[in-house]
Design an enzyme around this catalytic site. Structure first.
Site, PDB file in Angstrom:
ATOM      1  N   HIS A 154       0.824  -1.206   0.000  1.00 17.72           N
ATOM      2  CA  HIS A 154       0.000   0.000   0.000  1.00 17.72           C
ATOM      3  C   HIS A 154       0.856   1.253   0.000  1.00 17.72           C
ATOM      4  O   HIS A 154       0.686   2.160  -0.824  1.00 17.72           O
ATOM      5  CB  HIS A 154      -0.919  -0.048   1.237  1.00 17.72           C
ATOM      6  CG  HIS A 154      -1.801   1.140   1.370  1.00 17.72           C
ATOM      7  ND1 HIS A 154      -1.458   2.225   2.153  1.00 17.72           N
ATOM      8  CD2 HIS A 154      -2.981   1.441   0.792  1.00 17.72           C
ATOM      9  CE1 HIS A 154      -2.422   3.125   2.071  1.00 17.72           C
ATOM     10  NE2 HIS A 154      -3.354   2.678   1.250  1.00 17.72           N
ATOM     11  N   ARG A 174      -8.306   4.147  -9.431  1.00 20.61           N
ATOM     12  CA  ARG A 174      -8.748   3.242  -8.362  1.00 20.61           C
ATOM     13  C   ARG A 174      -9.746   4.023  -7.510  1.00 20.61           C
ATOM     14  O   ARG A 174      -9.355   4.805  -6.648  1.00 20.61           O
ATOM     15  CB  ARG A 174      -7.565   2.815  -7.502  1.00 20.61           C
ATOM     16  CG  ARG A 174      -6.526   1.964  -8.225  1.00 20.61           C
ATOM     17  CD  ARG A 174      -5.322   1.800  -7.315  1.00 20.61           C
ATOM     18  NE  ARG A 174      -4.457   0.692  -7.660  1.00 20.61           N
ATOM     19  CZ  ARG A 174      -3.241   0.841  -8.201  1.00 20.61           C
ATOM     20  NH1 ARG A 174      -2.782   2.049  -8.475  1.00 20.61           N
ATOM     21  NH2 ARG A 174      -2.495  -0.213  -8.453  1.00 20.61           N
ATOM     22  N   GLY A 202      -3.859  -6.486 -14.684  1.00 21.61           N
ATOM     23  CA  GLY A 202      -3.424  -5.954 -13.379  1.00 21.61           C
ATOM     24  C   GLY A 202      -2.338  -6.878 -12.860  1.00 21.61           C
ATOM     25  O   GLY A 202      -2.615  -7.868 -12.178  1.00 21.61           O
ATOM     26  N   ASP A 236      -1.850  -8.013  -8.819  1.00 27.31           N
ATOM     27  CA  ASP A 236      -2.583  -9.183  -8.323  1.00 27.31           C
ATOM     28  C   ASP A 236      -2.248 -10.418  -9.130  1.00 27.31           C
ATOM     29  O   ASP A 236      -2.163 -11.525  -8.577  1.00 27.31           O
ATOM     30  CB  ASP A 236      -4.093  -8.903  -8.368  1.00 27.31           C
ATOM     31  CG  ASP A 236      -4.553  -8.235  -7.087  1.00 27.31           C
ATOM     32  OD1 ASP A 236      -4.231  -8.763  -6.015  1.00 27.31           O
ATOM     33  OD2 ASP A 236      -5.193  -7.170  -7.164  1.00 27.31           O
ATOM     34  N   CYS A 254      -1.793  -2.422 -16.382  1.00 27.67           N
ATOM     35  CA  CYS A 254      -1.919  -1.287 -15.476  1.00 27.67           C
ATOM     36  C   CYS A 254      -1.346  -1.587 -14.086  1.00 27.67           C
ATOM     37  O   CYS A 254      -1.512  -0.805 -13.164  1.00 27.67           O
ATOM     38  CB  CYS A 254      -3.367  -0.830 -15.352  1.00 27.67           C
ATOM     39  SG  CYS A 254      -4.423  -2.095 -14.660  1.00 27.67           S
TER      40      CYS A 254
HETATM   41  C1  PEP Z   1      -3.150  -4.830 -10.027  1.00 34.36           C
HETATM   42  O1  PEP Z   1      -3.550  -5.713  -9.297  1.00 34.36           O
HETATM   43  O2  PEP Z   1      -2.214  -4.965 -10.846  1.00 34.36           O
HETATM   44  C2  PEP Z   1      -3.755  -3.494  -9.962  1.00 34.36           C
HETATM   45  C3  PEP Z   1      -3.398  -2.549 -10.799  1.00 34.36           C
HETATM   46  O3  PEP Z   1      -4.687  -3.275  -9.003  1.00 34.36           O
HETATM   47  P1  PEP Z   1      -4.356  -2.980  -7.461  1.00 34.36           P
HETATM   48  O4  PEP Z   1      -2.887  -2.696  -7.369  1.00 34.36           O
HETATM   49  O5  PEP Z   1      -5.201  -1.828  -7.089  1.00 34.36           O
HETATM   50  O6  PEP Z   1      -4.768  -4.237  -6.808  1.00 34.36           O
HETATM   51 MG    MG Z   2      -5.460  -5.527  -8.322  1.00 37.82          MG
END
Ligand code: PEP
Ligand code: MG
Length: 834
Positions: A409, A516, A720, A723, A785
């Site tokens: 975070h 986000r 993403g 994750d 992303c």
């Molecule tokens: C990801 O998971 O790559 C993403 C961009 O979303 P977050 O970092 O908000 O989980």
């Molecule tokens: Mg994510």
């Protein structure tokens, strides 16, 4: 002669000779010849020495392929011996001649014979006695007299330099700078032009650019030795190079020689297409050019120099684009610890967000806000940050956490805000009760003490380090403008707030690739409303509470659309598990009970009910969206109402709506039908037609594998990779920081996969997802992303897979634009050579 055979220095000298510069006789030994020497196979020494005529003094300098790879130190004045010393005493005076002899004995003893340096320190005044003492010391240490034969001296020098290149430390050092394992060393043997004599003599270096600012100006130093010992002892022979009122200068005293140097400088810049530092001597009024090396430069200067060379027509713009390291641009956007600053390091963690900041230690988000209210810069130090800390992070000048990795975070938010951030400083202990942090060496730093966080290196320093200001000058903008002319993949920004969006615009992002939205729920008094929503019992109650968030969300989106002025904005619907919005400790629960006028037991029960063993794999993303559909309904309505509003004043806005954490087609279908319904209502209510684009975030391996059917409902897929990396490896992005460095050190992983896209594994899923996505929908728009989006290797991968764009933190947009351009230029060059 080529740099890959004889090294860069030899190549450069050859070019200086071809430009008719007065370079003393020079012979270059190739990498192969030097390898032979290291193995004991000496070249024909008579042949080697023949071009230099009788009794020369020689220098030997290293010539590696890339000057940054280093090499053994140069050895000068080879050929000095008792006889030559006596002759030189008559020619240039005893003191000057003795000084030369002593320096040679010293470098031979220490660098060639590898003796302890202590007996060979240079005396303040060079005397015949000191020569005797040093020669005796040499004999005492080696049981041999100091070699008097110039050919023997040269042979030993060559052998020692060739072997030094093979030493373990030298090899590791150059490999750390990118040298291949088999990098070769060339050696350059040159006749010495001493720069001492009865007439005008001296030695110096000159360059035509300021290595710190990159501005064109003459700099260097010159030591005059024309008057022999008087000049040396009186004014130390120093002359300034250019007139500046401080004292006599070469420009005033030797105007013709100075003009010649300046002419050579200009010629070298144009013909070698680089800013060079020229080493020269003047011997009895005659100028000799000994060497030319690329001027070492600061990050800022590297951009200015490349742009100026292109603007002056010396190099083409694509070459200027290729010459700047993209990492340099990220550094230039932030304050930096000045290069020469002494670093009193408290601890080192993961460099998670570049830039440096100085401030007082605070241990809570509230204290950070209080500190900001007093206009007192602070550093927020936490075990780890949670969404609750976001306002504290906004208020802090930098963030330091004990836990977490590159996608934790703190790291993600830090990069988004352009806030220097060091995470995973696991050797640091925070003693909450005593309000101190304890360094690994036992030193304690209390709340209120000043520290410096260097998010570019991962260092946390005691006290106030000197910082350099960011440098977003015209050269920076020009370079990026050129980069965009070559770039063939889009670059968008991940931007959650209007401030992020403005930064993205300033850095010419081509849109927002990921907004986000949950970050909007922490702003102002929204957190309280959000918590009320969490405590609502029925769908009706939830809807009622969300009604209060609607105008705020709508306002957010209107602002984003307006700032982005028609550029695409991709909005991701709510993603995190709900417990992230609830306080983590007992006192927070009590406060919440008070705020919501609920019994503490009810608050505790709700917190308990929401707690999950594995929240990152639990009720979050689209799972939450389907369980509590009111949330996505409200968000969709806010987006569409903002679309109608923002389209009134400008071109029609076409929002992009993206669903997180999808793993099944049906999820996509169900959410789409609800969003379509909301769109229908808003169209009817406002009497305005609009369209929107619906897409899916590919963050689970299953979504990548099932991309072919998922795209039936999705116009775009955005990978993403944060994750997706977490789920492909089965590795918690919040906890991996604990062991990641030992894993990387032990070569279990080549790199931290949250930092560098794992092309072999996660990349394979991206490839499969893209291929299957295209099977289902030929024109599906593909992007990435995750945090990897700004990195060169990920951009390279995405270009090769035919992705449409990458999206990264706003502050990484400039370096992503430059990386993308460099990759396109490299490809074009490679293709044109085929
Ligand atoms: C990801 O998971 O790559 C993403 C961009 O979303 P977050 O970092 O908000 O989980
Ligand atoms: Mg994510």
């Amino acid at each position: 002669m080529s740099p890959s055979v004889h090294g860069g220095r030899a190549k450069c000298l050859q070019r200086l000779v071809r430009l008719d510069m007065p370079v003393p006789t020079t012979v270059a030994l190739s990498f192969d010849a030097v390898r032979d020497i290291a193995r004991g196979q000496m070249p024909d020494m008579d042949e080697l020495i023949a071009p230099f005529g009788g009794a020369p003094l020689l220098s030997v300098r290293p010539s590696s392929q890339d000057p940054d790879w280093g090499g053994p130190s140069a050895i000068l004045n080879i050929g000095m011996n008792d006889e030559r010393h006596a002759a030189l005493c008559a020619e240039i005076g005893e003191e000057a001649a003795t000084a030369i002899y002593l320096r040679f004995i010293q470098s031979y003893a220490v660098q060639v014979a590898r003796l302890d340096p202590e007996p060979f320190y240079l005396p303040d005044t060079p005397t015949l006695e000191s020569v005797r003492v040093m020669l005796d010391a040499f004999e005492y240490e080696t049981d041999e007299v100091f070699p008097q034969d110039p050919v023997q001296q040269l042979g030993e020098v060559l052998r020692s330099m060739a072997r030094a290149w093979d030493g373990t430390t030298a090899r590791l050092l150059r490999q750390a700078k990118g040298a291949p394992i088999d990098a070769g060393l060339g050696l350059v043997v040159q006749r010495i032009a001493l720069g001492v004599g009865q007439g005008t003599s001296g030695s110096g270096v000159i360059q035509f650019v300021d290595e710190v600012t990159g501005e064109r100006r003459i700099k260097g130093r010159y030591l005059s030795q024309s008057q022999g010992r008087e000049a040396l002892s009186a004014a130390k022979g120093a002359l300034y190079l250019v007139q500046d009122g401080r004292g006599p200068s070469v420009e005033e005293e030797l105007p013709e020689l100075f003009a010649e140097l300046v002419r050579f400088g200009e010629l070298v810049r144009v013909r070698l297409r680089e800013e060079m530092q020229i080493e020269f001597t003047i011997e009895n009024g005659k100028l000799h050019i000994l060497d030319g090396v690329r001027v070492q430069r600061s990050n800022r200067a590297s951009v200015r120099i490349a742009v100026a060379l292109a603007e002056d027509g010396i190099i083409p713009t694509d070459e200027a684009v290729m010459r700047v390291d993209p990492a340099v641009l990220s550094e230039l956007l932030h304050r930096q610890v000045a290069p020469m600053t002494e670093r009193d390091r408290i601890v080192r963690g993961i460099a998670a967000s570049p830039g440096a900041a100085v401030g007082r230690i605070v241990f809570s988000a509230n204290d950070a806000q209080a500190s900001a209210a007093r206009s007192e810069p602070c550093i927020l130090v936490r075990r780890e940050t949670t969404p609750e800390d976001i306002r504290g992070m906004h208020a802090a000048n930098a963030v330091l956490t004990v836990r977490g990795g590159i996608t934790s975070h703190a790291a993600v938010i830090g990069r988004g805000l352009g806030l220097p951030c060091v995470v995973g400083a696991s050797d640091l202990v925070i003693d909450k009760k005593r309000r101190v942090m304890i360094a690994p060496d036992g030193r304690e730093f209390a709340e209120g003490e000043v520290i410096t966080v260097d998010g570019s290196s991962g260092d946390v320093l005691a006290g106030t380090a000197t910082l350099e200001e960011p440098a977003l000058d015209n050269a920076f903008q020009t370079l990026l403008k050129w980069a965009d002319e070559y770039r063939d993949i889009g670059v968008r920004a991940n931007a959650d707030t209007p401030a992020d969006a403005q930064t993205a615009r300033n850095f010419l992002a081509q849109g927002i690739g990921l907004c986000r939205t949950e970050h909007m729920f922490f702003e102002g008094d929204r957190l309280g409303v959000m918590r009320e929503m969490i405590f609502a019992h029925t769908s009706e109650d939830r809807r009622a509470v969300l009604e209060r968030l609607l105008p705020m969300q709508r306002g957010d989106f209107i602002e984003l659309f307006e700032i982005m002025q028609g550029k695409p904005v991709c909005i991701r619907l709510f993603d995190p598990p709900l417990h992230e919005f609830l306080p983590a400790d007992k006192s927070g629960h009590r406060e919440l009970a008070e705020q919501l006028s609920l019994p503490l037991s009810e608050v505790n029960a709700r917190v308990e009910a929401l707690s999950e063993y594995n929240p990152m794999l639990g009720m979050r993303g689209v799972r939450l969206g389907l369980t509590y559909p009111e949330i996505y309904d409200m968000q969709a309505r806010a987006i569409f109402e903002a679309t109608v509003e923002a389209s009134r004043s400008g071109d029609p806005v076409v929002p992009e709506i993206m669903i997180p954490l999808v793993s099944a087609m049906r999820e996509v279908e169900l959410v789409k039908s609800r969003i379509d319904a909301v769109a229908g209502h808003v169209r009817a209510e406002t009497g305005t037609n609009f369209t929107y684009r619906y897409g899916v975030m590919v963050e689970t391996p299953r979504a990548a594998l099932r991309a072919e059917d998922i795209v039936q409902y999705a116009a775009f897929l955005s990978f993403g990779t944060n994750d997706l990396t977490q789920m492909t490896y089965g590795l918690s992005r919040d906890d991996a920081g604990r062991f990641m460095s030992s894993y990387v050190n032990a070569h279990v992983y080549a790199e931290d996969p949250f930092h560098t896209l794992d092309i072999e594994g996660v990349g394979e899923l991206l490839k499969i997802g893209a291929e299957r996505g295209r099977l289902g929908r030929r024109d599906v728009v593909l992007s990435i992303c995750g945090e990897h989006g700004g990195s060169r290797s990920a951009i390279d991968f995405c270009r090769r897979q035919g992705f449409d764009y990458v999206s990264c933190s706003p502050f990484r947009v400039p370096s992503a634009r430059l990386s993308a351009a460099q990759l396109a230029i490299s490809d074009a060059r490679r293709n044109s050579m085929r």
